[in-house]
Design an enzyme around this catalytic site. Structure first.
Site, PDB file in Angstrom:
ATOM      1  N   LYS A   1      13.928 -15.064  -8.651  1.00 34.34           N
ATOM      2  CA  LYS A   1      13.298 -14.026  -9.483  1.00 34.34           C
ATOM      3  C   LYS A   1      12.529 -14.666 -10.643  1.00 34.34           C
ATOM      4  CE  LYS A   1      14.213  -9.920 -12.140  1.00 34.34           C
ATOM      5  NZ  LYS A   1      15.198  -9.166 -12.894  1.00 34.34           N
TER       6      LYS A   1
ATOM      7  N   ASN B   1       0.857  -1.182   0.000  1.00 29.87           N
ATOM      8  CA  ASN B   1       0.000   0.000   0.000  1.00 29.87           C
ATOM      9  C   ASN B   1       0.888   1.225   0.000  1.00 29.87           C
ATOM     10  OD1 ASN B   1      -2.152  -1.686   0.305  1.00 29.87           O
ATOM     11  ND2 ASN B   1      -2.643  -1.072   2.383  1.00 29.87           N
TER      12      ASN B   1
ATOM     13  N   ASP C   1      -5.693  -9.584   9.945  1.00 33.15           N
ATOM     14  CA  ASP C   1      -6.028  -8.198  10.288  1.00 33.15           C
ATOM     15  C   ASP C   1      -5.478  -7.956  11.689  1.00 33.15           C
ATOM     16  OD1 ASP C   1      -7.293  -5.826  11.207  1.00 33.15           O
ATOM     17  OD2 ASP C   1      -8.734  -6.035   9.569  1.00 33.15           O
ATOM     18  N   ILE C   2      -4.414  -7.198  11.749  1.00 33.81           N
ATOM     19  CA  ILE C   2      -3.692  -7.028  13.017  1.00 33.81           C
ATOM     20  C   ILE C   2      -4.543  -6.242  14.011  1.00 33.81           C
ATOM     21  CG2 ILE C   2      -1.546  -6.177  14.044  1.00 33.81           C
ATOM     22  CD1 ILE C   2      -0.374  -6.357  11.121  1.00 33.81           C
TER      23      ILE C   2
END
Ligand code: C5P
Length: 397
Positions: free
Chosen positions: A286, A208, A304-305
């Site tokens: 990679k 994000n 979800d912390i």
């Protein structure tokens, strides 16, 4: 808290010396006795008369002052205080302190003292960033000197960056903290900050957008109120604050583990922009680009912390604060998020690109609590952090 304390205030020669007059007033308002010492250069910026009038004590200036030496020798002067505060600490003073020079009264006192020393540096940004100053800073910190600031901002010399003297309230809070004060003294507070990076392969990731600026400002504000801050941060753009217990993580699952390891805490503020998904079966090597072939990614949901901590049956922090960055129906979405996650407060903000909030210096938030929604005016992220930290302190005490 501060009443009855004595501070030996060493005023260095910089343009920020004028702030010392306000500092002396505010210290005296709190019942602190201030014994002022000025360097020769300081006298170019503030007059000894103003300083002594506000301090209510004579200013000490000369090492070889026969009258003052007869009244109180310089060694004794260096020992009378509960704290020696150097403000502004110029590059020159820091260099002399770090290297043990004692060519005038101020530096002799600093060498002779057996009381704790706190410095509030102030200088031009280039001087602050100069390798010599940074080396001296590290030496002084290694010697146990407490450092307040400097702040980022516009400077009297017309440049911008770190080097501004901390504001008087910040110096006061540092002094209060030094004496074990502040409304959050003795309280542990957890702050998550920054983004998480979820690897696709060793060189690529999904994340994000988050600079970490708001979380960092919150941690700093909590520190200023005396809290012990455990700062769990993903790879953020801004440097973590000095003085926190720092836990660096990369992924959401690492962040959760670091958060759980930090418990118990009295309050937890979840300002991190945690990635909701991680790449299923991330590659250890990679992924090679092949003409005409696009990789397809599958995802798993991250923990979800915030919800995990907010819904803990045992050992839940007394106050759990989440953030909600929304682009539509900010208040409605944030209100339902508060319910769904089970946290006490949600700090909601509108992050539509046109607001300029994402990555910017300002924030416009709505605080959602059990009582309802409270709009805060648009203000700097530091100001949002101060206000939130004060609310948090009020809720915990
Ligand atoms: O659900 P959403 O991501 O909008 O929730 C935002 C709030 O939840 C923030 O406080 C964020 O730090 C927290 N969060 C979390 N763990 C996640 C996702 C969000 O702690 N996996």
């Amino acid at each position: 808290m501060l009443a009855g304390k004595r501070i030996l205030l060493i005023i260095g020669g910089g343009i920020a010396a004028y702030k010392c007059l306000e500092l002396i007033r505010r210290l005296r308002d709190r019942g602190v006795s201030v014994t002022p010492v000025m360097t020769r250069a300081a006298e170019e910026f503030v007059t000894p008369l103003s300083v002594s009038a506000l301090a209510g004590e004579a200013v000490h200036q000369e090492l070889f002052d026969l009258t003052k030496e007869a009244e109180m020798g310089h060694i004794q002067l260096s020992r009378v205080a509960d704290l020696v505060l150097v403000a502004p600490a110029t590059a020159d003073l820091m260099a002399k302190m770090a290297n043990g020079l004692a060519g005038d009264l101020a530096t002799t006192l600093l060498m002779a003292t057996d009381t704790p020393v706190m410095i509030a540096p102030a200088m031009n940004v280039r001087m602050w960033q100069h390798a010599a100053t940074q080396r001296n800073l590290a030496l002084l910190q290694g010697d146990g000197v407490t450092v307040v600031g400097p702040n980022d901002g516009d400077m009297a010399c017309g440049e911008f960056g770190p080097g501004r003297l901390s504001e008087v309230p910040e110096i006061l809070t540092a002094v209060e903290r030094h004496f074990g004060g502040g409304p959050l003294a003795g309280k542990r507070v957890l702050v998550t900050s920054g983004p998480t990076h979820e690897p696709i392969d060793p060189v690529r990731y999904i994340a994000n957008r988050s600079s970490g600026a708001q979380g960092t400002a919150i941690a700093e504000a909590l520190l200023r109120l005396g809290a012990e801050v455990i700062f769990v941060t993903g790879p953020a753009d801004v440097a973590p604050p000095k003085g926190v217990v720092l836990r660096r993580v990369e992924t959401a699952r690492e962040m959760l583990a670091a958060v759980e390891a930090a418990l118990p805490v009295e309050a937890a503020v979840f300002a991190a922009a945690v990635a909701d998904w991680r790449v299923r079966g991330a590659s250890d090597s990679k992924i090679k680009k092949q003409a005409g072939q696009l990789p397809s990614l599958e995802f798993d949901e991250n923990p979800d912390i915030l919800a995990t901590v907010a819904q803990m049956k045992a050992g839940r922090p007394a106050l759990v604060v989440g953030f909600a960055a929304e682009t539509d129906d900010v208040i409605a979405n944030a209100t339902s998020k508060r319910q769904r996650k089970g946290c006490d407060w949600i700090v909601a903000n509108d992050v539509r690109p046109e607001t300029g909030i994402m990555g910017g210096a300002e924030n416009a938030v709505t605080l959602i609590t059990e009582e309802g929604a409270e709009d805060w005016p648009r203000m700097g992220k530091r100001a949002v952090a101060e206000r939130l930290a004060e609310r948090l302190a009020a809720a915990l005490t």
